[in-house]
Design an enzyme around this catalytic site. Sequence first.
Site, short mmCIF file in Angstrom:
data_model
loop_
_atom_site.label_atom_id
_atom_site.label_comp_id
_atom_site.label_asym_id
_atom_site.label_seq_id
_atom_site.Cartn_x
_atom_site.Cartn_y
_atom_site.Cartn_z
N GLN A 44 -4.05 -4.87 7.09
CA GLN A 44 -5.07 -5.87 6.77
C GLN A 44 -5.05 -7.30 7.49
O GLN A 44 -6.06 -7.88 7.23
CB GLN A 44 -5.04 -6.04 5.12
N ASP B 213 3.43 -3.80 7.94
CA ASP B 213 2.14 -3.33 7.89
C ASP B 213 1.16 -4.24 8.28
O ASP B 213 0.76 -5.05 7.27
CB ASP B 213 1.97 -2.55 6.48
N LYS C 26 -10.28 -0.19 10.72
CA LYS C 26 -10.53 -1.28 9.93
C LYS C 26 -10.77 -2.27 10.83
O LYS C 26 -11.10 -3.74 10.33
CB LYS C 26 -9.32 -1.72 9.15
N HIS D 128 0.95 -0.83 -0.05
CA HIS D 128 0.01 -0.15 -0.03
C HIS D 128 0.85 1.35 0.02
O HIS D 128 2.11 1.11 0.52
CB HIS D 128 -0.77 -0.02 1.22
N CYS E 113 -4.76 2.64 -3.50
CA CYS E 113 -3.52 2.95 -3.09
C CYS E 113 -2.49 2.24 -3.11
O CYS E 113 -1.41 1.91 -2.45
CB CYS E 113 -3.65 3.42 -1.48
N1 PMP Z 1 -1.90 -0.42 4.56
C1 PMP Z 1 -2.73 -1.06 4.03
C2 PMP Z 1 -2.30 -2.57 3.62
C3 PMP Z 1 -4.20 -0.88 3.94
O1 PMP Z 1 -4.95 -1.38 3.49
C4 PMP Z 1 -4.13 0.73 4.61
C5 PMP Z 1 -5.57 1.40 4.35
N2 PMP Z 1 -6.13 1.26 3.22
C6 PMP Z 1 -3.09 1.43 5.00
C7 PMP Z 1 -2.18 0.72 4.99
C8 PMP Z 1 -3.35 2.83 5.62
O2 PMP Z 1 -4.10 2.67 6.77
P1 PMP Z 1 -4.72 4.20 7.39
O3 PMP Z 1 -5.93 4.50 6.55
O4 PMP Z 1 -5.27 3.65 8.70
O5 PMP Z 1 -3.43 4.83 7.38
#
Ligand code: PMP
Length: 408
Positions: A204, A201, A227, A123, A365
């Site tokens: 997910q 990270d 999430k 991401h 993203c």
């Molecule tokens: N990493 C991953 C794999 C994500 O799916 C996301 C959210 N789409 C993020 C990071 C970013 O998370 P946040 O919106 O809480 O900053």
Amino acid sequence: MALDVQAIRQDFPIFQREVHGKRLVFLDSAASSQKPQAVIDAMTRIYTHSYANVHRGLYTLADEATTAYEDARGKLARFINAADTAEVILLRNATEGLNLVAYSWGEQNVGAGDRIIITEMEHHANLVPWQQLAQRQGAELAYIPVTEAGELDLDVLPGLLADGRTKVVACSLMSNVVGTLPPVTRVAEMAHAAGAIVVMDGAQAVPHQPVDVQTLGADFMAFSGHKMCGPGIGVLWGRRELLEAMPPFLYGGDMIRTVKKTYAQWNDLPHKFEAGTPPIAEVVGLGAAADYLSALGMDAIHAHEREMTAYALERLAEVDGLHVIGPGADRRGGVAAFWMEAAHPHDIASIVDAEGVCIRAGHHCAQPLHECFNLPATARASFYIYNDEADVDALIAALHKVNRLLQR
Ligand code: PMP
């Protein structure tokens, strides 16, 4: 024990509403999940009974708010099995956690000629901070490639690590697009053997499966509260000795011990990394979310999503001209990104919305990952505790309608 999805849906007030006169089918939890009443109540309770700023007050309300805030930190530490609550830093979102590590640890430890390794499936939150750090420091940014099947090609890793120049390997526990669950513990073992630290990270993964930071092999892990049934907030976990050695990321109130006109000294962990007034009610709400998920059982949640994903992949294969990207159901979490020959992903999302089905469309993203598949965008359905096979059936019916409307 299997999840009782009908009972769970009763816990989420949003499922009482309809969309376009249809039952709400929410298949976008990978972006942000819905909130159970228990979380909404925990936040309402602190606002209606115990709200004040935390840590500095010498009166009852401030004391109650501080206790609620710190209790929630303890719940989150237990949720990921952190050895020490001081290793749990409460932030705005997962993105802030990853930026904190890239700035604070990164600028202190990564220099010219060093290497940072990330993967093509990251991401942007676990990509751009490292790309920018590499540019600021004159370091090299190397990528672990993604195969056509949406898996990491780890064959390149020993070669990249061999010269000992790698300072950090950053990898997600689960892709938010292809759903892949990379062998992160193996990646961590290889990185550590080469003297690099490992940043994971967990955005997910933490909401969907048991995650134990003491056995994972990570040195830092960021995740999103929003999430995992909580409000808009994120968490960074880091190993105490690394956090102790790092400079603060943001400066101001609460993160200091002493301030003189010409210098300042920093507060203890975790406060050193929590400058200014924190999101108090949000933290309390996230503590309630951790309780809610723990009561359902993270193993049961994971098993439920595996079943849902297997069913979804089977049914998506029935839709004419539809292509799912990524690995098979046994190798992924509850996410299915796909494209259709007949329609742009944005059109797919709009047409299924008219049937009450919420899915996401775009690059999610993860533009470099989409480049691996030569796709500018995909449509994405994702599954959580409140979804069942009827939700997948509603999606499939709506996708057949996409084909009908666009005359395929
Ligand atoms: N990493 C991953 C794999 C994500 O799916 C996301 C959210 N789409 C993020 C990071 C970013 O998370 P946040 O919106 O809480 O900053």
